[in-house]
Scaffold this motif. Structure first.
Motif, PDB file in Angstrom:
ATOM      1  N   LYS A  63       0.824  -1.205   0.000  1.00  0.00           N
ATOM      2  CA  LYS A  63       0.000   0.000   0.000  1.00  0.00           C
ATOM      3  C   LYS A  63       0.862   1.260   0.000  1.00  0.00           C
ATOM      4  CE  LYS A  63      -3.269   0.197   3.000  1.00  0.00           C
ATOM      5  NZ  LYS A  63      -3.922   0.070   4.317  1.00  0.00           N
ATOM      6  N   GLN A  64       1.873   1.273   0.847  1.00  0.00           N
ATOM      7  CA  GLN A  64       2.735   2.450   0.962  1.00  0.00           C
ATOM      8  C   GLN A  64       3.533   2.681  -0.309  1.00  0.00           C
ATOM      9  OE1 GLN A  64       5.147   2.035   4.480  1.00  0.00           O
ATOM     10  NE2 GLN A  64       3.379   1.623   5.796  1.00  0.00           N
ATOM     11  N   THR A  65       4.075   1.600  -0.871  1.00  0.00           N
ATOM     12  CA  THR A  65       4.908   1.723  -2.068  1.00  0.00           C
ATOM     13  C   THR A  65       4.114   2.268  -3.243  1.00  0.00           C
ATOM     14  OG1 THR A  65       6.348  -0.086  -1.374  1.00  0.00           O
ATOM     15  CG2 THR A  65       6.344   0.480  -3.724  1.00  0.00           C
ATOM     16  N   SER A  67       1.218   3.851  -3.194  1.00  0.00           N
ATOM     17  CA  SER A  67       0.507   5.110  -2.990  1.00  0.00           C
ATOM     18  C   SER A  67       1.465   6.280  -3.170  1.00  0.00           C
ATOM     19  CB  SER A  67      -0.125   5.158  -1.595  1.00  0.00           C
ATOM     20  OG  SER A  67       0.873   5.153  -0.596  1.00  0.00           O
ATOM     21  N   ASN A  68       2.755   5.945  -3.304  1.00  0.00           N
ATOM     22  CA  ASN A  68       3.775   6.975  -3.495  1.00  0.00           C
ATOM     23  C   ASN A  68       4.680   6.610  -4.668  1.00  0.00           C
ATOM     24  OD1 ASN A  68       3.437   8.809  -1.031  1.00  0.00           O
ATOM     25  ND2 ASN A  68       3.542   6.786  -0.078  1.00  0.00           N
ATOM     26  N   PRO A  69       4.135   6.672  -5.908  1.00  0.00           N
ATOM     27  CA  PRO A  69       4.988   6.441  -7.073  1.00  0.00           C
ATOM     28  C   PRO A  69       6.077   7.512  -7.088  1.00  0.00           C
ATOM     29  CG  PRO A  69       2.654   6.421  -7.641  1.00  0.00           C
ATOM     30  CD  PRO A  69       2.779   6.991  -6.260  1.00  0.00           C
ATOM     31  N   LYS A  75       3.661   0.793 -12.998  1.00  0.00           N
ATOM     32  CA  LYS A  75       2.362   1.399 -12.690  1.00  0.00           C
ATOM     33  C   LYS A  75       1.198   0.657 -13.335  1.00  0.00           C
ATOM     34  CE  LYS A  75       4.194   6.085 -12.214  1.00  0.00           C
ATOM     35  NZ  LYS A  75       4.156   7.469 -12.745  1.00  0.00           N
ATOM     36  N   TYR A  86       3.490  -6.418  -7.070  1.00  0.00           N
ATOM     37  CA  TYR A  86       4.336  -5.997  -5.954  1.00  0.00           C
ATOM     38  C   TYR A  86       5.310  -7.104  -5.568  1.00  0.00           C
ATOM     39  CZ  TYR A  86       5.874  -4.124  -1.489  1.00  0.00           C
ATOM     40  OH  TYR A  86       6.650  -3.652  -0.462  1.00  0.00           O
ATOM     41  N   TYR A 248      -9.023   2.175  -4.607  1.00  0.00           N
ATOM     42  CA  TYR A 248      -7.833   2.986  -4.355  1.00  0.00           C
ATOM     43  C   TYR A 248      -6.548   2.272  -4.726  1.00  0.00           C
ATOM     44  CZ  TYR A 248      -8.021   0.247  -0.022  1.00  0.00           C
ATOM     45  OH  TYR A 248      -8.084  -0.770   0.884  1.00  0.00           O
ATOM     46  N   MET A 253      -2.220   5.582 -11.548  1.00  0.00           N
ATOM     47  CA  MET A 253      -0.978   5.778 -10.822  1.00  0.00           C
ATOM     48  C   MET A 253      -0.164   6.970 -11.368  1.00  0.00           C
ATOM     49  SD  MET A 253      -1.472   3.466  -8.689  1.00  0.00           S
ATOM     50  CE  MET A 253       0.023   3.160  -7.767  1.00  0.00           C
ATOM     51  N   GLU A 255      -1.370   9.941 -11.448  1.00  0.00           N
ATOM     52  CA  GLU A 255      -1.834  11.139 -10.762  1.00  0.00           C
ATOM     53  C   GLU A 255      -0.790  11.630  -9.758  1.00  0.00           C
ATOM     54  OE1 GLU A 255      -5.535  10.173  -9.000  1.00  0.00           O
ATOM     55  OE2 GLU A 255      -6.619  10.099 -10.900  1.00  0.00           O
TER      56      GLU A 255
END
Length: 255
Positions: A63-65, A67-69, A75, A86, A248, A253, A255
């Motif tokens: 989730k963390q990885t 959510s921060n491309p 992507k 992942y 979500y 990705m 954005e």
């Protein structure tokens, strides 16, 4: 050689722990010895393999990885299959960061990664539960252990299930790295921990719950870390229904 394998595992596990992954080594020959010919790995018996397992932190790391491309080419793949993508992304990262230097110089990539989701002719490329057992990482309970104790017509319907000594059923097999240039002929086979101490009733109950997809199979022993409600819901949702339920994860990705 065995000291070298221990050092390799320490390095890999130190690097992998923050991603919710752990590594366990085994010789290809120990795996090939217990599987049918169609599943045998095409390497010498002495070649070293490393099995990767995930715990609850793996999902949170995903989730963390994502959510921060930026993750560039990853992507679009992620939007199609978050967990598989992942897994591929993280294991490739670990291979380059840790395993590569142990394999020496080679004209071709000496690390052959087999992910848990890879299939060949509708069959898995590797039997991960068997790999878990021969590496000593998890105990693979099978219906053969119940033969002669319970009726054949009952146990014939049961699927095998693995239990991790620390995480119970709250873990996942993610893949196996074959280190094609690294031999470990004297590596001892590590026996897995039988968390039920031979108790056939507990084995029967585990396999019964696992076979009917009762999530309580994960709680067959006290565990150190459990999946979150969100994570359990994600894994229980069919892949083709996940984009709608977990939008979500599948957002644009770019954005």
């Amino acid at each position: 050689k065995n000291n070298q394998v221990d050092e390799l595992l320490r390095e890999v596990n130190t690097y992998s722990a923050s991603f919710g992954l752990e590594a366990h080594a085994f010789r290809v020959g120990d795996y090939n010895k217990v599987v049918d010919d169609i599943y045998k790995l095409p390497y010498d018996d002495s070649i070293l393999a490393v099995l990767f397992l995930s715990n609850a932190d793996f999902f949170e790391g995903m989730k963390q990885t994502f959510s921060n491309p930026p993750l560039g080419e990853w992507k679009e793949k992620f939007k199609m299959a978050p967990i598989n993508t992942y897994t591929e992304y993280r294991l490739q990262n670990i291979a380059f960061a840790t395993l590569q230097r142990w394999c020496g110089k080679s004209k071709t990539n000496p690390i052959h990664m087999i992910h848990d989701f890879e299939m060949v002719n509708h069959r898995p490329r590797i039997l991960v539960q068997t790999a878990g057992h021969v590496s000593g990482a998890t105990y693979y309970y099978q219906r053969t252990e119940l033969k002669g104790i319970y009726p054949d017509e009952e146990i014939s319907k049961l699927y095998g299930s693995s239990v991790h000594p620390t995480f119970g059923g709250f873990f996942g097999f993610r893949g196996v790295a074959i280190l094609s240039t690294l031999n470990a002929p004297d590596l001892p086979k590590r026996e897995p921990i039988d968390v039920f101490f031979g108790n056939k009733e507990k084995i029967y109950n585990l396999l019964g719950r696992f076979t009917v997809e009762d999530p309580s199979f994960r709680d067959s022993i006290p565990v150190a870390k459990r999946y979150s409600k969100e994570q359990i819901s994600f894994f229980q949702t069919k892949p083709d229904e996940r984009p709608k339920k977990f939008a979500y994860f599948y957002k644009d990705m770019s954005e």
